[in-house]
Enzyme design. Structure first.
Site, PDB file in Angstrom:
ATOM      1  N   GLU A 175      -0.939  14.826   2.288  1.00 48.44           N
ATOM      2  CA  GLU A 175      -1.237  16.509   2.083  1.00 48.44           C
ATOM      3  C   GLU A 175      -0.398  17.335   2.841  1.00 48.44           C
ATOM      4  O   GLU A 175      -0.803  18.109   3.868  1.00 48.44           O
ATOM      5  CB  GLU A 175      -2.859  16.577   2.688  1.00 48.44           C
ATOM      6  CG  GLU A 175      -3.622  15.820   2.065  1.00 48.44           C
ATOM      7  CD  GLU A 175      -5.302  16.148   2.585  1.00 48.44           C
ATOM      8  OE1 GLU A 175      -5.265  16.774   3.462  1.00 48.44           O
ATOM      9  OE2 GLU A 175      -6.263  15.714   1.789  1.00 48.44           O
ATOM     10  N   GLU A 359      -8.358  10.161  -1.791  1.00 50.55           N
ATOM     11  CA  GLU A 359      -9.418  10.527  -1.091  1.00 50.55           C
ATOM     12  C   GLU A 359     -10.525  11.394  -1.843  1.00 50.55           C
ATOM     13  O   GLU A 359     -10.038  11.941  -2.654  1.00 50.55           O
ATOM     14  CB  GLU A 359      -9.024  11.434  -0.049  1.00 50.55           C
ATOM     15  CG  GLU A 359      -8.250  10.807   1.225  1.00 50.55           C
ATOM     16  CD  GLU A 359      -7.912  11.725   2.441  1.00 50.55           C
ATOM     17  OE1 GLU A 359      -8.447  12.819   2.693  1.00 50.55           O
ATOM     18  OE2 GLU A 359      -6.768  11.530   2.969  1.00 50.55           O
TER      19      GLU A 359
END
Ligand code: BGC
Length: 461
Positions: A175, A359
């Site tokens: 991320e 995720e």
């Protein structure tokens, strides 16, 4: 998504052969003992010990004590039937000063973990960087220093040499958007900076570091490497032209800022509009470094956002609440159709690259202590069930999705929110470190055991 689509006949659900079912964690969120066995401090050790940065003054000093309980944790993964485990390595355990001297005890910790996973039939997915930069490198400018690309490639190479072959799926960064938006623009995450001028530089160097680490992998490693991004579809608050323009900017800022350079070799033009004179003109050779062939992309998905035009975006996000929505404990709307929309957008924009959902999960209130060995979490089950269903829809629509790594295996330290938010399918009693699989863990075990075909069954608990 219509009711009929949501409640489909279980016999219609079919996940591809080899689709991997797993769960994810990150080093600083679970390990504890951040300075053990010769490790150096990271920016998270430092940030958490800076007064006022963490909710309730929490730190990662103990976390889930996974650094000492890893063997039992792997045993529990096996009992639940996990086929894969996505974890991250703490850079400053491997290189306490960030570069140079290797701390063999740090390498050995992850080497033992990988062996234990393999011995239990669990495939490791290793993330090199999940936000815990060595503090020694922050002292040299961190991600604002162009040398960070070389530092990162050097660190990656140490691990490739030690673990490639036993680890066959590697991730460079987790991320980059959150690293920059939280760490350099809004300051809610380490290193806690708030600068519109720094944010584009940090982002760009992260992407150069990603490229350099992939290049280094091709020299040392023989398996697969990819990038993990968090993406979130943006929908307009009204049908005004201003909100349509705001959605376009928000989409470029969050969803295209990293995927475009990594996969297409350029940034979306909206970034210059958003950052104005803070957006530099980068040299052409940087784009060549950033755009490396990838074996897969990992997508983290939690929610969507409804966006309206806002002054001084992205400092002011312009996000609007849906009065009819269900929201999780982190204030994120439950919206599984967003995942389908996004995966279809991904395929249309970037082509047929294999995708892992690296995720996905939800924080809902769970009590601090389990009730006689039981934690009832029907809202989490509902969330997971809807999102795994959405993945199935996207697969049916032709997206090449290879696996699902639920967030998270354990309740853990939710960064600056400390231990106030529980995302785990396994409950952690932070007083005793006792682990209790929640109802969602039992449910997920069954999903795995039936390869997803039991997803639509009425909840058995
Ligand atoms: C991060 C995790 C985090 C989760 C929930 C993701 O952005 O990768 O570390 O705990 O979301 O907020």
């Amino acid at each position: 998504m219509s009711q009929a689509q949501e409640e489909k006949d279980p016999s219609a659900l079919k996940f591809p052969k080899g689709f991997l079912w797993g769960a994810a964690t990150a080093a600083h969120q679970i390990e504890g003992s951040p300075l053990a066995d010769g490790a150096g401090p990271s920016i998270w050790t430092r940030f958490a010990h800076t007064p006022g940065m963490m909710l309730n003054g929490d730190t990662g000093d103990v976390a889930c004590d996974h650094y000492r309980r890893w063997k039992d944790d792997v045993k529990l993964m096996r009992e639940l039937g996990l086929q894969a485990y996505r974890f991250s390595v703490s850079w400053s355990r491997i290189l306490p000063e960030g570069t140079g001297r290797v701390n063999q005890a740090g390498v050995d910790f992850y080497s033992r973990l990988v062996d234990e996973l393999l011995a239990n039939g669990i495939e490791p997915l290793l993330t090199l960087y999940h936000w815990d930069l060595p503090a020694a490198l922050d002292d040299r400018g961190g991600w604002l220093n162009r040398e960070s690309a070389d530092w990162f490639a050097e660190y990656g190479s140490v691990l490739y040499r030690a673990l490639d072959g036993r680890v066959k799926k590697w991730v460079t960064l987790n991320e980059p958007w959150v690293i920059t938006d939280g760490g350099y623009l809004h300051g809610a995450l380490a290193p806690g900076h708030r600068s519109k001028y720094e944010a584009p530089i940090a982002s760009h160097n992260l992407m150069r570091a990603h490229g350099a680490a992939v290049q280094a992998y091709r020299a040392e490693g023989k398996h697969e490497i990819g990038l993990v991004v968090n993406i979130e579809p943006k929908y307009p608050a009204t049908d005004s032209a201003e909100d349509a323009a705001a959605v376009k900017r928000a989409h470029a800022y969050m969803n295209e800022q990293y995927l475009h350079p990594a996969l297409l070799g350029h940034y979306p033009p909206e970034l210059k509009e958003i950052f104005g004179d803070a957006w530099p003109d980068w040299p052409a050779e940087d784009y060549a470094l950033i755009k490396q062939p990838l074996d897969f992309v990992g997508i983290n998905y939690y929610t969507r956002s409804i966006t309206r035009a806002a002054e001084s975006y992205p400092l002011n996000t312009g996000v609007v609440r849906n009065p009819l929505g269900t929201y999780t404990e982190t204030g994120w709307e439950v919206f599984q159709q967003g995942l389908v929309d996004l995966l279809l957008w991904f395929k249309k924009t970037y082509g047929d690259l294999p995708v892992y959902i690296t995720e996905n999960g939800a924080s809902f209130f769970d009590p601090p202590v389990a009730d006689n060995g039981r934690v009832r979490d029907p809202l989490r089950i509902d969330y997971l069930r809807k999102h795994i269903g959405a993945i199935h829809d996207a697969i049916e629509a032709g997206v090449d999705i290879r696996g699902y790594m639920l967030w998270s295996f354990l309740d853990n330290m939710e960064w600056s929110l400390g231990y106030s938010k529980r995302f785990g399918i396994v409950h952690v009693n932070y007083g005793t470190q006792e682990r209790t699989p929640k109802d969602s863990a039992r449910w997920y075990s069954e999903v795995i055991a039936t390869h997803g075909t039991k997803l639509a069954d009425p909840l058995p608990y």
